[in-house]
Design a protein around this motif. Structure first.
Motif, PDB file in Angstrom:
ATOM      1  N   LYS A  20       0.838  -1.206   0.000  1.00 56.16           N
ATOM      2  CA  LYS A  20       0.000   0.000   0.000  1.00 56.16           C
ATOM      3  C   LYS A  20       0.869   1.252   0.000  1.00 56.16           C
ATOM      4  O   LYS A  20       0.584   2.212  -0.712  1.00 56.16           O
ATOM      5  CB  LYS A  20      -0.813   0.055   1.293  1.00 56.16           C
ATOM      6  CG  LYS A  20      -2.098  -0.656   1.272  1.00 56.16           C
ATOM      7  CD  LYS A  20      -2.779  -0.265   2.564  1.00 56.16           C
ATOM      8  CE  LYS A  20      -3.944  -1.113   2.889  1.00 56.16           C
ATOM      9  NZ  LYS A  20      -4.496  -0.751   4.194  1.00 56.16           N
ATOM     10  N   SER A  76      -8.754  -0.776   2.925  1.00 53.55           N
ATOM     11  CA  SER A  76      -9.194  -1.355   1.664  1.00 53.55           C
ATOM     12  C   SER A  76      -9.426  -2.835   1.825  1.00 53.55           C
ATOM     13  O   SER A  76      -9.080  -3.427   2.846  1.00 53.55           O
ATOM     14  CB  SER A  76      -8.140  -1.076   0.590  1.00 53.55           C
ATOM     15  OG  SER A  76      -6.838  -1.313   1.086  1.00 53.55           O
ATOM     16  N   PHE A 101      -0.862 -14.256   2.426  1.00 59.51           N
ATOM     17  CA  PHE A 101      -1.951 -14.065   1.464  1.00 59.51           C
ATOM     18  C   PHE A 101      -2.180 -15.278   0.565  1.00 59.51           C
ATOM     19  O   PHE A 101      -3.239 -15.393  -0.040  1.00 59.51           O
ATOM     20  CB  PHE A 101      -1.788 -12.753   0.691  1.00 59.51           C
ATOM     21  CG  PHE A 101      -2.221 -11.610   1.557  1.00 59.51           C
ATOM     22  CD1 PHE A 101      -3.566 -11.314   1.696  1.00 59.51           C
ATOM     23  CD2 PHE A 101      -1.308 -10.903   2.308  1.00 59.51           C
ATOM     24  CE1 PHE A 101      -3.994 -10.314   2.547  1.00 59.51           C
ATOM     25  CE2 PHE A 101      -1.724  -9.901   3.166  1.00 59.51           C
ATOM     26  CZ  PHE A 101      -3.074  -9.609   3.293  1.00 59.51           C
ATOM     27  N   PHE A 158       0.293  -7.056  -4.605  1.00 59.95           N
ATOM     28  CA  PHE A 158       0.314  -7.571  -3.230  1.00 59.95           C
ATOM     29  C   PHE A 158      -1.062  -8.124  -2.885  1.00 59.95           C
ATOM     30  O   PHE A 158      -2.002  -8.057  -3.687  1.00 59.95           O
ATOM     31  CB  PHE A 158       0.745  -6.478  -2.237  1.00 59.95           C
ATOM     32  CG  PHE A 158      -0.244  -5.348  -2.083  1.00 59.95           C
ATOM     33  CD1 PHE A 158      -0.318  -4.328  -3.007  1.00 59.95           C
ATOM     34  CD2 PHE A 158      -1.125  -5.312  -0.999  1.00 59.95           C
ATOM     35  CE1 PHE A 158      -1.235  -3.295  -2.880  1.00 59.95           C
ATOM     36  CE2 PHE A 158      -2.045  -4.281  -0.860  1.00 59.95           C
ATOM     37  CZ  PHE A 158      -2.101  -3.272  -1.802  1.00 59.95           C
ATOM     38  N   ASP A 161      -4.118  -9.574  -5.176  1.00 59.81           N
ATOM     39  CA  ASP A 161      -3.953  -9.228  -6.598  1.00 59.81           C
ATOM     40  C   ASP A 161      -3.914 -10.442  -7.532  1.00 59.81           C
ATOM     41  O   ASP A 161      -4.492 -10.382  -8.625  1.00 59.81           O
ATOM     42  CB  ASP A 161      -2.680  -8.391  -6.798  1.00 59.81           C
ATOM     43  CG  ASP A 161      -2.904  -6.921  -6.491  1.00 59.81           C
ATOM     44  OD1 ASP A 161      -4.067  -6.490  -6.471  1.00 59.81           O
ATOM     45  OD2 ASP A 161      -1.910  -6.206  -6.271  1.00 59.81           O
ATOM     46  N   LYS A 181      -2.214  -0.988 -13.381  1.00 57.16           N
ATOM     47  CA  LYS A 181      -3.073  -1.140 -12.190  1.00 57.16           C
ATOM     48  C   LYS A 181      -3.344   0.242 -11.596  1.00 57.16           C
ATOM     49  O   LYS A 181      -4.468   0.549 -11.195  1.00 57.16           O
ATOM     50  CB  LYS A 181      -2.408  -2.060 -11.148  1.00 57.16           C
ATOM     51  CG  LYS A 181      -3.253  -2.200  -9.880  1.00 57.16           C
ATOM     52  CD  LYS A 181      -2.614  -3.014  -8.765  1.00 57.16           C
ATOM     53  CE  LYS A 181      -3.476  -2.940  -7.492  1.00 57.16           C
ATOM     54  NZ  LYS A 181      -2.834  -3.444  -6.291  1.00 57.16           N
ATOM     55  N   HIS A 186      -8.982   0.637  -7.403  1.00 60.62           N
ATOM     56  CA  HIS A 186      -9.819   1.243  -6.367  1.00 60.62           C
ATOM     57  C   HIS A 186      -9.056   2.362  -5.654  1.00 60.62           C
ATOM     58  O   HIS A 186      -9.608   3.414  -5.365  1.00 60.62           O
ATOM     59  CB  HIS A 186     -10.236   0.150  -5.363  1.00 60.62           C
ATOM     60  CG  HIS A 186      -9.103  -0.728  -4.909  1.00 60.62           C
ATOM     61  ND1 HIS A 186      -8.179  -1.278  -5.767  1.00 60.62           N
ATOM     62  CD2 HIS A 186      -8.717  -1.126  -3.667  1.00 60.62           C
ATOM     63  CE1 HIS A 186      -7.292  -1.982  -5.090  1.00 60.62           C
ATOM     64  NE2 HIS A 186      -7.591  -1.906  -3.818  1.00 60.62           N
ATOM     65  N   ARG A 187      -7.751   2.172  -5.481  1.00 60.36           N
ATOM     66  CA  ARG A 187      -6.924   3.177  -4.797  1.00 60.36           C
ATOM     67  C   ARG A 187      -6.797   4.426  -5.669  1.00 60.36           C
ATOM     68  O   ARG A 187      -6.891   5.557  -5.190  1.00 60.36           O
ATOM     69  CB  ARG A 187      -5.555   2.532  -4.517  1.00 60.36           C
ATOM     70  CG  ARG A 187      -4.680   3.253  -3.526  1.00 60.36           C
ATOM     71  CD  ARG A 187      -3.617   2.336  -2.920  1.00 60.36           C
ATOM     72  NE  ARG A 187      -4.221   1.399  -1.990  1.00 60.36           N
ATOM     73  CZ  ARG A 187      -4.368   0.086  -2.244  1.00 60.36           C
ATOM     74  NH1 ARG A 187      -3.936  -0.451  -3.352  1.00 60.36           N
ATOM     75  NH2 ARG A 187      -4.954  -0.674  -1.354  1.00 60.36           N
TER      76      ARG A 187
HETATM   77  P1  IMP Z   1      -6.297  -3.033   5.748  1.00 59.08           P
HETATM   78  O1  IMP Z   1      -6.774  -1.890   4.887  1.00 59.08           O
HETATM   79  O2  IMP Z   1      -5.029  -2.720   6.450  1.00 59.08           O
HETATM   80  O3  IMP Z   1      -7.381  -3.567   6.611  1.00 59.08           O
HETATM   81  O4  IMP Z   1      -5.854  -4.194   4.745  1.00 59.08           O
HETATM   82  C1  IMP Z   1      -6.517  -4.388   3.564  1.00 59.08           C
HETATM   83  C2  IMP Z   1      -6.131  -5.692   2.907  1.00 59.08           C
HETATM   84  O5  IMP Z   1      -6.901  -5.780   1.701  1.00 59.08           O
HETATM   85  C3  IMP Z   1      -4.683  -5.736   2.453  1.00 59.08           C
HETATM   86  O6  IMP Z   1      -3.845  -6.328   3.380  1.00 59.08           O
HETATM   87  C4  IMP Z   1      -4.778  -6.564   1.178  1.00 59.08           C
HETATM   88  O7  IMP Z   1      -4.761  -7.905   1.484  1.00 59.08           O
HETATM   89  C5  IMP Z   1      -6.150  -6.270   0.649  1.00 59.08           C
HETATM   90  N1  IMP Z   1      -5.996  -5.265  -0.401  1.00 59.08           N
HETATM   91  C6  IMP Z   1      -6.249  -3.944  -0.327  1.00 59.08           C
HETATM   92  N2  IMP Z   1      -5.914  -3.334  -1.476  1.00 59.08           N
HETATM   93  C7  IMP Z   1      -5.439  -4.309  -2.269  1.00 59.08           C
HETATM   94  C8  IMP Z   1      -4.908  -4.275  -3.592  1.00 59.08           C
HETATM   95  O8  IMP Z   1      -4.768  -3.245  -4.265  1.00 59.08           O
HETATM   96  N3  IMP Z   1      -4.528  -5.468  -4.072  1.00 59.08           N
HETATM   97  C9  IMP Z   1      -4.633  -6.628  -3.372  1.00 59.08           C
HETATM   98  N4  IMP Z   1      -5.083  -6.701  -2.142  1.00 59.08           N
HETATM   99  C10 IMP Z   1      -5.493  -5.535  -1.590  1.00 59.08           C
END
Ligand code: IMP
Length: 199
Positions: A20, A76, A101, A158, A161, A181, A186-187
């Motif tokens: 992230k 996310s 993961f 990560f 994905d 990407k 979404h980001r």
């Molecule tokens: P948190 O926001 O710290 O609760 O973690 C969100 C989790 O969602 C992450 O650890 C990822 O496993 C997953 N995640 C969020 N954004 C993505 C992304 O862009 N790709 C893949 N997994 C994501």
């Protein structure tokens, strides 16, 4: 009230997740003086809210208070339609304490098998919150729809994905060029809204 973020402002990215942090730092395009919560060894608050937006705000406020800096937080996750939106806000927790993961993706596959559904629809959501120490905060959300595919494919990106293909794409986010990407994720969609909310 118009909220302004001057170029060069020292900004803490409120995450300990390197995937992230990398994507967020790239979106900020070197316009700010960026450090991460991990660099500053800030505590990781417990994510006690039931929504992405609630958890993003909680993390941004916590990092802003702990560091005295403007803080940007991301909450996310992946939602699977056949699983009633799970893992959703629990996406990180499905990877267990070892943040594995491969395990989390296996869990998604097993739950889908158990649900005996052919529905592979899924979406990623990202809530971004920015908070000023002792001051205001803004939160926005972005989403990308797509479908799940198994087995996982691709070593880029990560988290989940390798099992996610965005609508109209055959490559998973794990196979896709990170720059691609970054145009549709979404980001990226949340960040575009955040930029529009700040002057
Ligand atoms: P948190 O926001 O710290 O609760 O973690 C969100 C989790 O969602 C992450 O650890 C990822 O496993 C997953 N995640 C969020 N954004 C993505 C992304 O862009 N790709 C893949 N997994 C994501």
């Amino acid at each position: 009230m118009a909220l302004k973020l001057e170029p060069g402002t020292r900004l803490v990215i409120a995450t300990h997740n390197p995937g992230k942090a990398r994507e967020l730092a790239e979106m900020l395009e070197h316009r700010f003086d960026v450090v991460t919560a991990a660099d500053l060894a800030l505590p990781e608050p417990e994510e006690t809210e039931s929504t992405f937006a609630g958890n993003a705000l909680l993390k941004a406020r916590s990092a802003a208070e702990a560091s005295g800096l403007v803080a940007l937080a991301d909450d996310s996750g992946l939602s699977v339609r056949a699983l009633g939106g799970q893992p959703g806000v629990y996406s990180a927790r499905w990877a267990g304490p070892g943040r594995d993961f491969d395990l989390a993706m296996q869990k998604v596959e097993q739950r889908l098998d158990a649900a005996e559904s052919d529905d592979t629809a899924a979406w990623f959501t990202c809530a971004l919150a920015i908070a000023w120490p002792g001051g205001p905060a803004v939160v926005v959300e972005g989403r990308v729809d797509g479908a799940l595919t198994f087995p996982p494919r691709g070593g880029r990106g990560f988290g989940y994905d390798p099992i996610f293909m965005a609508e109209g794409r055959r490559q998973t986010f794990g196979e896709m060029d990170p720059a691609e990407k970054a145009q549709m994720s979404h980001r990226a969609r949340a960040y575009a809204k955040l930029k529009a909310a700040l002057v």
